[in-house]
Design a protein around this motif. Structure first.
Motif, PDB file in Angstrom:
ATOM      1  N   MET A   5      23.482  16.688-109.064  1.00 15.01           N
ATOM      2  CA  MET A   5      24.460  15.838-109.763  1.00 15.01           C
ATOM      3  C   MET A   5      25.715  16.632-110.112  1.00 15.01           C
ATOM      4  O   MET A   5      26.824  16.119-110.039  1.00 15.01           O
ATOM      5  N   GLU A   8      27.728  16.774-107.119  1.00 12.28           N
ATOM      6  CA  GLU A   8      28.366  15.475-106.856  1.00 12.28           C
ATOM      7  C   GLU A   8      29.608  15.294-107.731  1.00 12.28           C
ATOM      8  O   GLU A   8      30.665  14.861-107.257  1.00 12.28           O
ATOM      9  N   VAL A   9      29.462  15.623-109.016  1.00 13.40           N
ATOM     10  CA  VAL A   9      30.604  15.491-109.939  1.00 13.40           C
ATOM     11  C   VAL A   9      31.729  16.434-109.489  1.00 13.40           C
ATOM     12  O   VAL A   9      32.908  16.047-109.455  1.00 13.40           O
ATOM     13  N   ARG A  12      33.577  15.163-106.431  1.00 16.52           N
ATOM     14  CA  ARG A  12      34.518  14.088-106.753  1.00 16.52           C
ATOM     15  C   ARG A  12      35.813  14.646-107.330  1.00 16.52           C
ATOM     16  O   ARG A  12      36.912  14.233-106.953  1.00 16.52           O
TER      17      ARG A  12
END
Lengths: 409, 300
Positions: A5, A8-9, A12
């Motif tokens: 995660m 992923e953050v 982005r």
């Protein structure tokens, strides 16, 4: 799962920020400057400290008159001047004056004229250094002339005029001003001052955007605040490293193409310390700015909350500047080297100035790394409390009080 | 039927404000529950507590028969009252991103995002930035974001607020589809006519406390009031029944609010003496009346 995660953050943050017009334009401009600077230096070569000087020679001073003044001046001043000699032996006084003030009908232009006497004719002020050189040459010429009159051989005259060689001895390490070291120190200081600030503020904007748009509520339905914070630090950090790499790569590439890459002495220690300091500085300031962003809900309030973080930055920059050009060993420079929020600015400066020991470098970097770990952990705890709070700005006291509140249910 | 979500005696206080004061909520598997209450009743706080966004002072939240934890929360889809999307992300990219955050791998998240972009009717806006969409279209994206990871429990806070009729219709279709596929849906709304059309299950709260819960038909039947609507032939007479009051009157028709224990036959006979009746409707009050009845008991 949490690490995935975080990535992923981070992804982005990188993708969305990297495609903004402002990021692309700034990166392109920085790259342009980085590439253009060495090219400009090559296309606009410096004189290496050598000045071009035009000297007028009045009657009795030209080679035709048997004088060797030009040869003497060239010999004595070749490290400092590139001489051009203009024969003014037939010129009237008015023509000489016109040549000095640059209004000669023949287009003659001279800096000084050596007239019989000997006299040096200047425009409106004396150039002490040039005057001293010409006077020395004239004295030397006089010695040679008198030696010849006395029937001395060239060797004898040579023995008389050859100056005594004087060498220097230092009791302590000579305190020389190393221009390259200072420039390197300044480069490190500017980098460590600007980069963490720019990308820190990007983190602040990112957090405020998430809070004001309400997206943080959707995010925290899926991931924990600490995951969000860690991803943000990682993503914006990677973005900063990419931008630095593009700019530095461009500059090094340009220098290599121009075959101008001459690194001073041993720069690798400086590069290593600067890199680690910069990473530590970015991690610290991105974390701090993200935390500040979580205290407010509107971009308009950002200026208010940024003051506490700006203070160590300014202190580090001011002391770093004095250390770069002079007092690298001052008490302030020494103390701020070991305070983690100013370490990224002071440490590279003092390494460039060769004013710090290996042990001190290790301790300062160790403290920096340790403080980053503590800061991130503390920020994660505060972040959990502040991130979902909306409305007026959250004070530090209130935020720290939140540390004691239970998180989640 | 087994419960997907059970919230028992939830308490939450923010300094001087008591947000939740013994709130209960039960959501069966594969059913839709309307979560109703006036502004400030505690609906959003309760949803946030279920998601773990706010800590609770006391009470119990269970999901699928056990205490709710991170894993169970990963299977909740959430649409907050204040919509939350990244304005500078593209439609498909955003849906996929939230899918990955919910644990989907990249390929699955992309595929589901494709499907949801089509489902909410935004195929032609797939690569547009969110900030370029109308509010209604942003809400469609928000719905897709809450569903991309195929949750088994959907929490929708005011899902119809600000939507045009077409978007409302899409939203209703999607909600019904989800329930049909076994997903439990909890939604709050002030549009009680919509709620009544959508579901039979409601929980009404006020002041942080659950005031009523159950099937809409039961709540209506349990009401101490009944609504009598008489359409008269010609002009409506001025008539006040002994067991009630006239509440509204329009040309040729009058609505009367009467006690539930009134004999409707006797009432209609009494009405027939004052005018000629064209038609009669006698029924328990609607959900909006029930809501006001229940919430009206709350001094706050």
């Amino acid at each position: 799962m949490s690490n995935r995660m975080i990535v992923e953050v981070a992804k982005r943050e990188v993708v969305v920020r990297a495609r903004t017009k402002s990021f692309r334009i700034i990166t392109a401009l920085l790259l342009l400057v980085a590439v253009a600077a060495p090219v400009a230096v090559r296309l606009w070569p410096s004189n290496d400290g050598i000045d071009e000087v035009s000297i007028g020679l009045g009657s009795g001073m030209t080679t035709d008159d048997g004088a060797d003044l030009p040869a003497m001046l060239v010999s004595m001043g070749q490290q400092r001047y590139d001489f051009t000699f203009v024969d003014l032996s037939d010129a009237s006084p008015a023509e000489v004056d016109a040549a000095i003030i640059g209004e000669s009908a023949e287009g003659l232009n001279v800096d000084v004229v050596v007239e019989p006497g000997p006299t040096l004719a200047w425009k409106d002020r004396v150039d002490d250094e040039l005057g001293f050189l010409i006077a020395s040459a004239l004295r030397q010429q006089g010695v040679l002339d008198r030696g010849a009159e006395l029937g001395l051989t060239d060797e004898q005259i040579g023995a008389i005029v050859t100056p005594t060689t004087v060498t220097d001895r230092f009791v302590e390490e000579p305190d020389e001003f190393d221009e390259t070291a200072s420039l390197l120190a300044m480069l490190g200081l500017m980098t460590a001052f600007i980069i963490p600030q720019v990308f820190g503020q990007l983190a602040l904007q990112s957090v405020v955007e998430e809070k004001s748009s309400g997206v943080v509520e959707v995010l925290l339905g899926q991931i924990r605040p600490r995951t969000l914070l860690a991803g943000k630090i990682l993503g914006i950090g990677v973005l900063a490293v990419c931008q630095i790499a593009i700019v530095v790569g461009g500059m090094v590439g340009a220098l290599l193409l121009l075959s101008d890459l001459e690194l001073p002495g041993s720069p690798w220690m400086f590069v290593a310390v600067l890199s680690i300091s910069l990473l530590g500085g970015m991690a610290s300031y991105i974390t701090l700015y993200a935390l500040l962003g979580s205290l407010i809900s509107r971009q308009e309030d950002a200026a208010q909350v940024m003051v506490p973080v700006f203070l160590p930055l300014m202190a580090g920059y001011i002391v770093g500047q004095t250390a770069a050009f002079g007092a690298a060993d001052s008490l302030a420079a020494k103390v701020l080297t070991f305070i983690p929020l100013t370490t990224p600015m002071l440490l590279p400066v003092r390494v460039a100035r060769n004013a710090i020991s290996g042990v001190e470098i290790a301790v300062a970097l160790g403290l920096l790394v340790l403080s980053v770990a503590v800061l991130v952990r503390l920020a994660e705890r505060l972040y959990e409390f502040t991130l979902l709070r909306k409305g007026t700005r959250i004070g530090w006291v209130e935020a720290f009080r939140g540390l004691r509140a239970p998180s989640g249910s | 039927m087994a419960l997907r979500l059970e919230v028992v005696d939830l308490h939450k206080r923010y300094d001087e404000v008591l947000a939740l004061d013994g709130l209960d909520l039960r959501v069966p598997e594969g059913e839709m529950v309307g979560f109703l209450g006036p502004n400030g009743a505690g609906k959003s706080t309760a949803m946030r507590a279920i998601l773990g966004l706010v800590s609770i002072d006391a009470g119990r939240i269970e999901c699928n028969g056990g205490p709710i934890g991170e894993e169970a929360r990963r299977h909740i889809g959430y649409m907050p009252q204040e919509r939350g999307l990244y304005q500078r992300m593209m439609v498909h990219e955003q849906i996929s991103y939230f899918g990955r955050l919910a644990g989907l791998d990249g390929a699955t998240a992309n595929r589901r995002a494709d499907e949801w972009v089509d489902r909410v009717g935004l195929s032609d806006r797939r690569d547009d930035l969110i900030q370029e969409l109308s509010v209604g279209n942003q809400q469609r994206v928000q719905l897709a974001v809450s569903l991309v990871h195929e949750p088994n429990l959907l929490l929708l806070d005011e899902p119809f607020a600000g939507l045009d009729p077409v978007a409302v219709s899409t939203m209703i279709d999607v909600m019904k589809e989800q329930v049909a596929s076994g997903v439990s849906v909890v939604f709050s709304s002030h549009q009680l006519d919509l709620v009544q059309d959508l579901t039979e299950n409601v929980t009404i709260i006020a002041g942080g406390t659950t005031r009523a819960s159950g099937r809409v038909s039961e709540l209506r039947n349990n009401s101490p009031r009944r609504i009598l609507e008489i359409e008269w032939v010609g002009e409506a007479p001025t008539w006040q029944p002994a067991a009630g009051v006239a509440t509204t009157s329009r040309s040729g028709a009058t609505t009367y609010d009467v006690a539930a224990d009134t004999d409707p036959g006797a009432l209609i006979a009494e009405a027939a003496q004052v005018g000629q009746i064209a038609s009669v409707r006698y029924e328990p009050p609607g959900l909006d009346d029930i809501f006001l009845e229940i919430v009206g008991q709350d001094p706050s």
